[in-house]
Design an enzyme around this catalytic site. Structure first.
Site, PDB file in Angstrom:
ATOM      1  N   CYS A 169       0.032   3.843   2.719  1.00 53.79           N
ATOM      2  CA  CYS A 169       0.458   3.310   4.024  1.00 53.79           C
ATOM      3  C   CYS A 169       1.944   3.594   4.241  1.00 53.79           C
ATOM      4  O   CYS A 169       2.359   3.966   5.343  1.00 53.79           O
ATOM      5  CB  CYS A 169       0.219   1.808   4.098  1.00 53.79           C
ATOM      6  SG  CYS A 169      -1.505   1.309   3.940  1.00 53.79           S
ATOM      7  N   CYS A 187       0.829  -1.209   0.000  1.00 58.44           N
ATOM      8  CA  CYS A 187       0.000   0.000   0.000  1.00 58.44           C
ATOM      9  C   CYS A 187       0.866   1.262   0.000  1.00 58.44           C
ATOM     10  O   CYS A 187       1.536   1.560   0.996  1.00 58.44           O
ATOM     11  CB  CYS A 187      -0.917  -0.041   1.223  1.00 58.44           C
ATOM     12  SG  CYS A 187      -1.800   1.495   1.562  1.00 58.44           S
TER      13      CYS A 187
END
Length: 118
Positions: free
Chosen positions: A32, A29
């Protein structure tokens, strides 16, 4: 440094007395990865006043299901096992710090009320 939160240890952490921020993330991600250094900085700045934990969504289905996490990054702000606030997506450090400060204010207010009742 942030704490690794897993299906095995999250119930104990969430039910503790300290406020906790859970950062749901995954290795693949991009957003993230963008907030990971922010969460590390906040963990260092707030020290032992708040637990900041990271939950790898690919390896912890139980906690992901328990909180109904569908998008990442998702940050949950908890006190006494109760969800106080939630944030989905990457954002600025100041916003996350503000949410943590609100969590700490709530904690302080709750402690004050408990002391007055005794």
């Amino acid at each position: 440094m942030t704490l690794t939160v897993t299906d095995e240890n999250y119930k104990e952490l969430v039910s503790g007395e300290k406020p906790i921020v859970l950062d749901f993330w995954a290795e693949w991600c991009g957003p993230c990865k963008m907030i990971a250094p922010i969460m590390d900085e906040l963990s260092a700045e707030y020290g032992d006043r708040v637990i900041i934990g990271k939950v790898d969504v690919d390896n912890n289905d139980g906690i992901v299901a328990a909180y109904g996490i569908r998008n990442i990054p998702t940050l949950l702000f908890l006190k006494d096992g109760n969800l106080i606030d939630k944030h989905v997506g990457a954002d600025q450090k100041d916003l996350f710090a503000s949410k943590i400060n609100n969590l700490l204010l709530l904690t302080t207010a709750a402690d004050y009320i408990r002391e007055r009742e005794e």
